[in-house]
Design a protein around this motif. Structure first.
Motif, PDB file in Angstrom:
ATOM      1  N   VAL A   1       2.973 -17.841 -41.171  1.00  9.57           N
ATOM      2  CA  VAL A   1       4.354 -18.296 -41.348  1.00  9.57           C
ATOM      3  C   VAL A   1       4.571 -18.694 -42.804  1.00  9.57           C
ATOM      4  CG1 VAL A   1       6.076 -19.995 -40.677  1.00  9.57           C
ATOM      5  CG2 VAL A   1       4.517 -19.043 -38.962  1.00  9.57           C
ATOM      6  N   ARG A   2       5.637 -18.160 -43.388  1.00  6.72           N
ATOM      7  CA  ARG A   2       6.005 -18.478 -44.763  1.00  6.72           C
ATOM      8  C   ARG A   2       7.390 -19.100 -44.765  1.00  6.72           C
ATOM      9  NH1 ARG A   2       6.605 -14.154 -49.850  1.00  6.72           N
ATOM     10  NH2 ARG A   2       6.757 -15.742 -51.508  1.00  6.72           N
ATOM     11  N   THR A   3       7.529 -20.242 -45.426  1.00 11.87           N
ATOM     12  CA  THR A   3       8.802 -20.953 -45.487  1.00 11.87           C
ATOM     13  C   THR A   3       9.404 -20.777 -46.873  1.00 11.87           C
ATOM     14  OG1 THR A   3       8.016 -22.590 -43.877  1.00 11.87           O
ATOM     15  CG2 THR A   3       9.953 -23.163 -45.196  1.00 11.87           C
ATOM     16  N   VAL A   4      10.600 -20.181 -46.918  1.00 16.92           N
ATOM     17  CA  VAL A   4      11.314 -19.931 -48.167  1.00 16.92           C
ATOM     18  C   VAL A   4      12.724 -20.476 -48.026  1.00 16.92           C
ATOM     19  CG1 VAL A   4      12.124 -18.182 -49.792  1.00 16.92           C
ATOM     20  CG2 VAL A   4       9.946 -17.864 -48.616  1.00 16.92           C
ATOM     21  N   SER A   5      13.096 -21.393 -48.916  1.00 21.17           N
ATOM     22  CA  SER A   5      14.448 -21.990 -48.914  1.00 21.17           C
ATOM     23  C   SER A   5      14.811 -22.534 -47.543  1.00 21.17           C
ATOM     24  CB  SER A   5      15.482 -20.955 -49.368  1.00 21.17           C
ATOM     25  OG  SER A   5      15.172 -20.468 -50.656  1.00 21.17           O
ATOM     26  N   GLY A   6      13.856 -23.192 -46.888  1.00 22.08           N
ATOM     27  CA  GLY A   6      14.103 -23.811 -45.599  1.00 22.08           C
ATOM     28  C   GLY A   6      14.029 -22.877 -44.418  1.00 22.08           C
TER      29      GLY A   6
ATOM     30  N   LEU B   1      -2.166 -14.450 -46.341  1.00 21.31           N
ATOM     31  CA  LEU B   1      -1.586 -13.122 -46.139  1.00 21.31           C
ATOM     32  C   LEU B   1      -0.308 -13.271 -45.339  1.00 21.31           C
ATOM     33  CD1 LEU B   1      -4.780 -11.053 -45.222  1.00 21.31           C
ATOM     34  CD2 LEU B   1      -3.456 -10.864 -47.325  1.00 21.31           C
ATOM     35  N   THR B   2       0.805 -12.838 -45.873  1.00 17.34           N
ATOM     36  CA  THR B   2       2.076 -13.000 -45.183  1.00 17.34           C
ATOM     37  C   THR B   2       3.058 -11.945 -45.682  1.00 17.34           C
ATOM     38  OG1 THR B   2       3.801 -14.604 -44.627  1.00 17.34           O
ATOM     39  CG2 THR B   2       2.911 -14.679 -46.879  1.00 17.34           C
ATOM     40  N   TRP B   3       4.330 -12.129 -45.387  1.00 16.20           N
ATOM     41  CA  TRP B   3       5.356 -11.159 -45.757  1.00 16.20           C
ATOM     42  C   TRP B   3       5.848 -11.426 -47.176  1.00 16.20           C
ATOM     43  CZ3 TRP B   3      10.274 -13.164 -46.767  1.00 16.20           C
ATOM     44  CH2 TRP B   3      10.503 -14.466 -46.332  1.00 16.20           C
TER      45      TRP B   3
ATOM     46  N   HIS C   1      -3.945  -3.754 -48.281  1.00 16.40           N
ATOM     47  CA  HIS C   1      -2.890  -4.530 -47.631  1.00 16.40           C
ATOM     48  C   HIS C   1      -1.526  -4.225 -48.242  1.00 16.40           C
ATOM     49  CE1 HIS C   1      -4.772  -7.193 -44.681  1.00 16.40           C
ATOM     50  NE2 HIS C   1      -5.834  -7.259 -45.482  1.00 16.40           N
ATOM     51  N   HIS C   2      -1.463  -4.086 -49.553  1.00 11.97           N
ATOM     52  CA  HIS C   2      -0.173  -3.838 -50.197  1.00 11.97           C
ATOM     53  C   HIS C   2       0.392  -2.474 -49.810  1.00 11.97           C
ATOM     54  CE1 HIS C   2       0.464  -7.350 -52.567  1.00 11.97           C
ATOM     55  NE2 HIS C   2      -0.659  -7.237 -53.255  1.00 11.97           N
ATOM     56  N   TYR C   3      -0.448  -1.486 -49.618  1.00  5.43           N
ATOM     57  CA  TYR C   3       0.044  -0.133 -49.354  1.00  5.43           C
ATOM     58  C   TYR C   3       0.004   0.244 -47.875  1.00  5.43           C
ATOM     59  CZ  TYR C   3       0.237   0.890 -54.346  1.00  5.43           C
ATOM     60  OH  TYR C   3       0.565   0.880 -55.677  1.00  5.43           O
ATOM     61  N   TYR C   4      -0.979  -0.240 -47.132  1.00  8.56           N
ATOM     62  CA  TYR C   4      -1.169   0.181 -45.738  1.00  8.56           C
ATOM     63  C   TYR C   4      -1.133  -1.001 -44.771  1.00  8.56           C
ATOM     64  CZ  TYR C   4      -2.890   4.532 -47.855  1.00  8.56           C
ATOM     65  OH  TYR C   4      -3.015   5.698 -48.580  1.00  8.56           O
ATOM     66  N   GLY C   5      -0.567  -2.134 -45.200  1.00 11.32           N
ATOM     67  CA  GLY C   5      -0.587  -3.350 -44.399  1.00 11.32           C
ATOM     68  C   GLY C   5       0.133  -3.204 -43.067  1.00 11.32           C
ATOM     69  N   ALA C   6      -0.239  -4.069 -42.122  1.00 14.76           N
ATOM     70  CA  ALA C   6       0.271  -4.000 -40.756  1.00 14.76           C
ATOM     71  C   ALA C   6       1.659  -4.623 -40.647  1.00 14.76           C
ATOM     72  CB  ALA C   6      -0.691  -4.710 -39.813  1.00 14.76           C
ATOM     73  N   ALA C   7       2.355  -4.235 -39.597  1.00 10.62           N
ATOM     74  CA  ALA C   7       3.628  -4.863 -39.240  1.00 10.62           C
ATOM     75  C   ALA C   7       3.387  -5.831 -38.095  1.00 10.62           C
ATOM     76  CB  ALA C   7       4.648  -3.801 -38.836  1.00 10.62           C
ATOM     77  N   GLY C   8       4.223  -6.863 -38.024  1.00  9.34           N
ATOM     78  CA  GLY C   8       4.108  -7.795 -36.918  1.00  9.34           C
ATOM     79  C   GLY C   8       3.713  -9.192 -37.366  1.00  9.34           C
ATOM     80  N   GLN C   9       3.029  -9.899 -36.475  1.00  8.21           N
ATOM     81  CA  GLN C   9       2.725 -11.307 -36.690  1.00  8.21           C
ATOM     82  C   GLN C   9       1.849 -11.513 -37.914  1.00  8.21           C
ATOM     83  OE1 GLN C   9       4.211 -13.440 -34.580  1.00  8.21           O
ATOM     84  NE2 GLN C   9       3.570 -15.167 -35.835  1.00  8.21           N
ATOM     85  N   CYS C  10       2.211 -12.514 -38.720  1.00 10.50           N
ATOM     86  CA  CYS C  10       1.425 -12.885 -39.896  1.00 10.50           C
ATOM     87  C   CYS C  10       1.566 -14.389 -40.101  1.00 10.50           C
ATOM     88  CB  CYS C  10       1.903 -12.115 -41.136  1.00 10.50           C
ATOM     89  SG  CYS C  10       3.598 -12.498 -41.632  1.00 10.50           S
TER      90      CYS C  10
ATOM     91  N   SER D   1      11.779 -20.344 -42.136  1.00 13.32           N
ATOM     92  CA  SER D   1      10.394 -20.004 -41.817  1.00 13.32           C
ATOM     93  C   SER D   1      10.351 -18.707 -41.025  1.00 13.32           C
ATOM     94  CB  SER D   1       9.727 -21.123 -41.005  1.00 13.32           C
ATOM     95  OG  SER D   1       9.667 -22.320 -41.762  1.00 13.32           O
ATOM     96  N   LEU D   2       9.443 -17.833 -41.433  1.00  8.78           N
ATOM     97  CA  LEU D   2       9.321 -16.537 -40.770  1.00  8.78           C
ATOM     98  C   LEU D   2       7.858 -16.124 -40.783  1.00  8.78           C
ATOM     99  CD1 LEU D   2      11.001 -14.233 -39.489  1.00  8.78           C
ATOM    100  CD2 LEU D   2      11.072 -13.154 -41.731  1.00  8.78           C
ATOM    101  N   GLY D   3       7.412 -15.552 -39.683  1.00 10.25           N
ATOM    102  CA  GLY D   3       6.008 -15.163 -39.558  1.00 10.25           C
ATOM    103  C   GLY D   3       5.826 -13.736 -39.104  1.00 10.25           C
ATOM    104  N   ARG D   4       6.710 -12.833 -39.543  1.00 14.73           N
ATOM    105  CA  ARG D   4       6.582 -11.423 -39.191  1.00 14.73           C
ATOM    106  C   ARG D   4       6.709 -10.579 -40.449  1.00 14.73           C
ATOM    107  NH1 ARG D   4       6.293 -10.252 -34.037  1.00 14.73           N
ATOM    108  NH2 ARG D   4       6.701  -8.062 -34.422  1.00 14.73           N
ATOM    109  N   ALA D   5       5.839  -9.597 -40.575  1.00 12.07           N
ATOM    110  CA  ALA D   5       5.824  -8.725 -41.756  1.00 12.07           C
ATOM    111  C   ALA D   5       6.236  -7.312 -41.363  1.00 12.07           C
ATOM    112  CB  ALA D   5       4.438  -8.709 -42.392  1.00 12.07           C
TER     113      ALA D   5
END
Length: 536
Positions: free
Chosen positions: A182-187, A294-296, A171-180, A189-193
């Protein structure tokens, strides 16, 4: 009950093959301690082996002192001499230095503050877990059908911790792009990697007679030190301030929205460019992983040239888009990449096909190969190349992974035998050109037979015709045998030899059609005549 614990530096999690052909599982620490007795890694997942080899090279740079040039303590000449001196040591890496390095950091897969290659803040920053099937490559997850695997999200099965580590590396080296998740950082929220740094690439690693030689031979060339930047691997980052209840503070650790540090070498270059964040959920005893987040990890670009990839250099592109890694293609045989490894670079101008209309590009050999001429002659004579490929698209589709091994090829390089290197390049180019002519001729023959009488538009078919698919399948294995035969006979013209292979492949692929289509014989005869014209 004690907290789950799985120390990857001591637990048997990396399978290796010893010189006596015995296979055994070792931790990171023991892999380096016994590297001089190990023949090769034996990881069954090629992308995991590709990732593990990069981690081991970074660790080897630390324990050998070959990372000293990165901070200006060693010149390039001193670095090369230091490596040659190490290669003369039959005892491998110094055990005291190895133990000192591993004792300095945390390698526990489930550590509450610093789980190995994970972000403990995800438990607070992500509302939902991804599921164990999302972690393990090859398992169906979500609403995907279970074609070749018995696993379903309604009854998820845990995975052993050692295998979870392998998939974490992928996952760290060959992980996918796109929907993942949702991770909330400092208010926010984003769910794409973004895609992993090695996604859909083909990785080439110099392979010595022992893993010890492999790690030293594959060490990236020295680079200029980055001003005001420390070269750190993820596990070398300083620990956050201790918390009384051992729960991770969401504000501690690297800010995913901040600009990443410079990609210094070898630590950050080989181990610190992941754009994915993960957190494994263990079983009570730590022997299995039952779930995962698993997220961005970052949305920022981490531009760098991986030292184990062949790059296509497009001089007419913007500097940030000029280097494009050669993509992995499970249908492309390894011998078709040999000249890119053997030629010093910039001698091989080709017509690229990565964009509309095509772009001119030159081929640049992997950076790790540029210092191989400094190795001892006996090692160079035995040096082979291990290849790891993961055939993927740019987003989410994983087709297949594969590995390959070359014979000793370094004596054929342009620096050592220019005639041999040029002959290899000449034969490869001839095979490619005849292969393109075979595609064109077979497509034209198919259109001639299947188009209505009187239709002379000449438009190519929208899909690859069955004649072309069959002819390709027959041509390339024969072309490989011809390629090696031509290297032994430098007087035989390569275009004539490959044209004969193409004609044989086309006739064999279309033989049943002659009895089925009344215009097939004429179309095939025309196609064969076109191929004969390209024999010179």
């Amino acid at each position: 009950m004690p907290a789950p614990h799985y120390a990857t530096d001591r637990e048997p999690c990396i399978p290796v093959l010893f010189l006596n052909e015995r296979q055994e599982y070792l931790g990171w620490r023991d892999v380096l301690l016994h590297a001089h007795l190990i023949q090769d890694l034996a990881l069954p997942l090629p992308p995991a082996a590709s990732a593990a080899l990069r981690l081991l090279v970074a660790m080897a740079a630390r324990v050998s002192g070959l990372d000293a040039q990165a901070d200006g303590r060693m010149t390039a000449r001193q670095w090369a001499q230091r490596r040659r001196d190490l290669l003369k040591n039959p005892e491998g890496f110094d055990p005291g230095t190895v133990h000192d390095y591993f004792d300095r950091y945390i390698w526990d897969l489930f550590h509450p503050q610093r789980p190995f290659l994970q972000d403990p803040r995800l438990a607070a920053q992500c509302e939902k877990r991804a599921g164990i099937n999302k972690l393990v490559f090859g398992r169906p997850e979500g609403n995907n059908l279970s074609w070749l695997s018995p696993h379903t999200d309604t009854h998820p099965q845990p995975v052993p911790s050692d295998q979870a580590l392998w998939h974490l590396l992928i996952h760290h080296y060959y992980g996918a792009a796109g929907q993942c998740s949702v991770r909330t950082v400092s208010g926010r929220s984003l769910g794409r990697a973004k895609a992993g740094p090695l996604r859909s690439t083909l990785s080439f690693h110099p392979l010595g007679r022992t893993l010890y030689e492999t790690l030293l031979a594959g060490m990236p060339k020295p680079s200029r030190p980055w001003p005001d930047a420390e070269d750190r691997c993820p596990w070398e980052e300083p620990l956050p301030a201790p918390d009384p209840d051992d729960s991770p503070d969401p504000d501690d650790g690297p800010d995913p929205d901040a600009a990443p540090p410079p990609v210094s070498s070898p630590g950050r270059l080989l181990t610190g460019r992941s754009r994915h964040a993960a957190l494994l959920i263990p079983s009570a005893d730590g022997r299995q992983v039952t779930d995962a987040y698993l997220t961005w990890a970052t949305q920022k670009k981490l531009p760098a040239l991986d030292p184990y990839l062949i790059h296509h250099v497009h001089p007419d592109q913007h500097v940030t888009k000029r280097h494009k890694p050669r993509p992995a293609d499970a249908d492309r045989a390894l011998w078709r990449d040999l000249d890119a490894l053997l030629l010093a670079g910039d001698e091989d101008d080709r017509k690229g096909k990565t964009g509309k209309g095509g772009k001119n590009y030159t081929v640049q050999r992997p950076d790790a190969f540029t210092t191989l001429n400094d190795l001892p002659p006996d090692l160079r004579a035995d040096l082979r190349v291990r290849v790891y490929g993961f055939d993927q698209d740019d987003k989410t589709v994983n087709r297949t992974w594969y590995t390959a091994l070359t014979p000793p090829i370094w004596l054929w390089t342009q620096e050592h035998d220019p005639a041999a290197a040029e002959r290899i390049a000449e034969c490869r180019k001839a095979a490619e050109e005849i292969g393109e002519h075979l595609d064109t001729a077979s497509k034209a023959a198919w259109s001639h037979v299947t188009s209505p009488v009187g239709d002379r538009t000449g438009r190519p078919p929208k899909r690859l015709p069955p004649w072309t698919r069959s002819a390709r399948t027959l041509y390339w294995p024969r072309a490989e045998n011809t390629f090696w035969a031509l290297l032994d006979d430098s007087t035989h013209p390569p275009h004539a030899a490959f044209a004969a292979d193409a004609i044989h492949a086309l006739r064999t692929a279309t033989r049943p059609a002659i009895a089925q289509h009344f215009r097939a014989a004429e179309a095939i005869a025309l196609a064969v005549d076109q191929l004969r014209r390209h024999r010179h």
